[in-house]
Write an enzyme that holds these catalytic residues in place. Structure first.
Site, PDB file in Angstrom:
ATOM      1  N   PHE A   1      13.106 -20.270 -19.209  1.00 38.25           N
ATOM      2  CA  PHE A   1      14.480 -20.391 -18.699  1.00 38.25           C
ATOM      3  C   PHE A   1      14.739 -19.559 -17.439  1.00 38.25           C
ATOM      4  O   PHE A   1      15.881 -19.368 -17.046  1.00 38.25           O
ATOM      5  CB  PHE A   1      15.533 -20.004 -19.768  1.00 38.25           C
ATOM      6  CG  PHE A   1      15.376 -20.728 -21.060  1.00 38.25           C
ATOM      7  CD1 PHE A   1      15.795 -22.042 -21.179  1.00 38.25           C
ATOM      8  CD2 PHE A   1      14.791 -20.115 -22.159  1.00 38.25           C
ATOM      9  CE1 PHE A   1      15.647 -22.731 -22.374  1.00 38.25           C
ATOM     10  CE2 PHE A   1      14.642 -20.790 -23.349  1.00 38.25           C
ATOM     11  CZ  PHE A   1      15.068 -22.107 -23.469  1.00 38.25           C
TER      12      PHE A   1
ATOM     13  N   GLY B   1      13.679 -20.263 -14.386  1.00 45.86           N
ATOM     14  CA  GLY B   1      13.755 -21.063 -13.154  1.00 45.86           C
ATOM     15  C   GLY B   1      12.409 -21.300 -12.492  1.00 45.86           C
ATOM     16  O   GLY B   1      12.353 -21.643 -11.304  1.00 45.86           O
TER      17      GLY B   1
ATOM     18  N   CYS C   1      15.913  -9.682 -22.750  1.00 40.83           N
ATOM     19  CA  CYS C   1      15.500  -8.538 -21.938  1.00 40.83           C
ATOM     20  C   CYS C   1      14.548  -7.662 -22.756  1.00 40.83           C
ATOM     21  O   CYS C   1      14.364  -7.867 -23.956  1.00 40.83           O
ATOM     22  CB  CYS C   1      16.702  -7.732 -21.473  1.00 40.83           C
ATOM     23  SG  CYS C   1      17.472  -6.795 -22.809  1.00 40.83           S
TER      24      CYS C   1
ATOM     25  N   ASP D   1       2.356 -27.016 -13.157  1.00 34.04           N
ATOM     26  CA  ASP D   1       3.405 -26.411 -14.001  1.00 34.04           C
ATOM     27  C   ASP D   1       2.824 -26.048 -15.370  1.00 34.04           C
ATOM     28  O   ASP D   1       1.793 -26.592 -15.771  1.00 34.04           O
ATOM     29  CB  ASP D   1       4.579 -27.386 -14.164  1.00 34.04           C
ATOM     30  CG  ASP D   1       5.877 -26.658 -14.523  1.00 34.04           C
ATOM     31  OD1 ASP D   1       5.909 -25.406 -14.475  1.00 34.04           O
ATOM     32  OD2 ASP D   1       6.873 -27.346 -14.838  1.00 34.04           O
ATOM     33  N   GLU D   2       3.462 -25.125 -16.065  1.00 34.12           N
ATOM     34  CA  GLU D   2       3.046 -24.711 -17.411  1.00 34.12           C
ATOM     35  C   GLU D   2       1.569 -24.283 -17.434  1.00 34.12           C
ATOM     36  O   GLU D   2       0.808 -24.661 -18.335  1.00 34.12           O
ATOM     37  CB  GLU D   2       3.297 -25.833 -18.433  1.00 34.12           C
ATOM     38  CG  GLU D   2       4.733 -26.324 -18.484  1.00 34.12           C
ATOM     39  CD  GLU D   2       5.719 -25.322 -19.071  1.00 34.12           C
ATOM     40  OE1 GLU D   2       5.295 -24.210 -19.499  1.00 34.12           O
ATOM     41  OE2 GLU D   2       6.925 -25.634 -19.095  1.00 34.12           O
TER      42      GLU D   2
ATOM     43  N   CYS E   1      22.538  -9.936 -24.346  1.00 32.41           N
ATOM     44  CA  CYS E   1      23.345  -8.917 -23.661  1.00 32.41           C
ATOM     45  C   CYS E   1      23.675  -9.221 -22.208  1.00 32.41           C
ATOM     46  O   CYS E   1      24.420  -8.482 -21.576  1.00 32.41           O
ATOM     47  CB  CYS E   1      22.644  -7.556 -23.754  1.00 32.41           C
ATOM     48  SG  CYS E   1      21.243  -7.404 -22.628  1.00 32.41           S
TER      49      CYS E   1
ATOM     50  N   GLN F   1       0.093 -21.703 -18.239  1.00 33.75           N
ATOM     51  CA  GLN F   1      -0.406 -20.904 -19.388  1.00 33.75           C
ATOM     52  C   GLN F   1      -1.060 -21.785 -20.451  1.00 33.75           C
ATOM     53  O   GLN F   1      -1.750 -21.272 -21.322  1.00 33.75           O
ATOM     54  CB  GLN F   1       0.724 -20.066 -20.011  1.00 33.75           C
ATOM     55  CG  GLN F   1       1.734 -20.827 -20.841  1.00 33.75           C
ATOM     56  CD  GLN F   1       2.765 -21.587 -20.016  1.00 33.75           C
ATOM     57  OE1 GLN F   1       2.864 -21.416 -18.817  1.00 33.75           O
ATOM     58  NE2 GLN F   1       3.560 -22.425 -20.686  1.00 33.75           N
TER      59      GLN F   1
END
Ligand code: ADP
Ligand code: ZN
Length: 188
Positions: free
Chosen positions: A20, A22, A178, A89-90, A149, A92
């Site tokens: 998420f 970007g 985070c 893309d992707e 948060c 991994q």
């Protein structure tokens, strides 16, 4: 005459960060601009990632570009032969051979743009992205927004109990968190 920017020189760009953040949007932006420049562009994604439309890379904000699904990095080398700009893309989801493939493409004068997760759901470096970061000319780290948060988020929280490293999924089993809000359980 001294040429400061040698012509026909390739290079590697890596866009990495959590889910998420970007990465796909940024990859799509760069590839669209390459197409506007009338360069020959080839876009690849691992065949395993068929969450959304097969045959497209798609961002969580629903931007999309046609792409070629491949089941190995060797296939990229073969299918990118006639292209000047290569998007992946992707990353991994590919094995470590992707590093050599990207190096060969860049050595061959191509611009290679790779997007992928730099950490797994436990917060551990996610191969082959760390190795690609080491050999890339340009690196961009994107951050998401922590859903708990509101801070900048560098990690991906898995909400399901699966402990395999690769569990393909989106908003239903993953969220951006985070450093402080990210949780790793002992039995993960
Ligand atoms: P990635 O490829 O890194 O998973 P995408 O490019 O597919 O990211 O999607 C980024 C988009 O996702 C953002 O522009 C925003 O619209 C949306 N989004 C959803 N959840 C979040 C979040 N927690 N933080 C930031 N953006 C989010
Ligand atoms: Zn947080």
């Amino acid at each position: 005459m001294l040429s400061i920017v040698p012509r026909d020189m390739g290079w590697i760009e890596v866009v990495c960060g959590p889910m998420f953040s970007g990465k796909s949007e940024e990859l799509i932006r760069r590839l669209r601009r390459a197409e506007i420049a009338r360069l020959k562009v080839a876009i690849f994604k691992p065949a395993i990632d068929d969450r959304y439309a097969t045959g497209h890379i798609v961002s969580h904000s629903a931007q999309r570009l046609p792409s070629i699904p491949v089941s190995s990095s060797a296939e990229i080398l073969e299918k990118a032969r006639d292209s000047q700009v290569i998007g992946i893309d992707e990353a991994q989801f590919f094995d470590i051979d992707l590093v050599d493939v990207c190096q060969k493409l860049a050595d061959d004068g191509k611009r290679v743009i790779v997007a992928g997760l730099d950490q797994d759901y436990r917060g551990k470096p996610f191969e082959p992205i760390p190795q690609l970061l080491a050999v890339a000319e340009y690196i961009t780290k994107t951050l998401a927004i922590c859903v708990q948060c509101g801070s900048p988020a560098s990690r991906t929280q898995r909400l399901s109990k699966d402990s395999e490293r690769v569990v393909v999924g989106a908003a239903d089993i993953y969220e951006a968190r985070c450093r402080f809000c990210h949780e790793v359980h002992d039995d993960d």
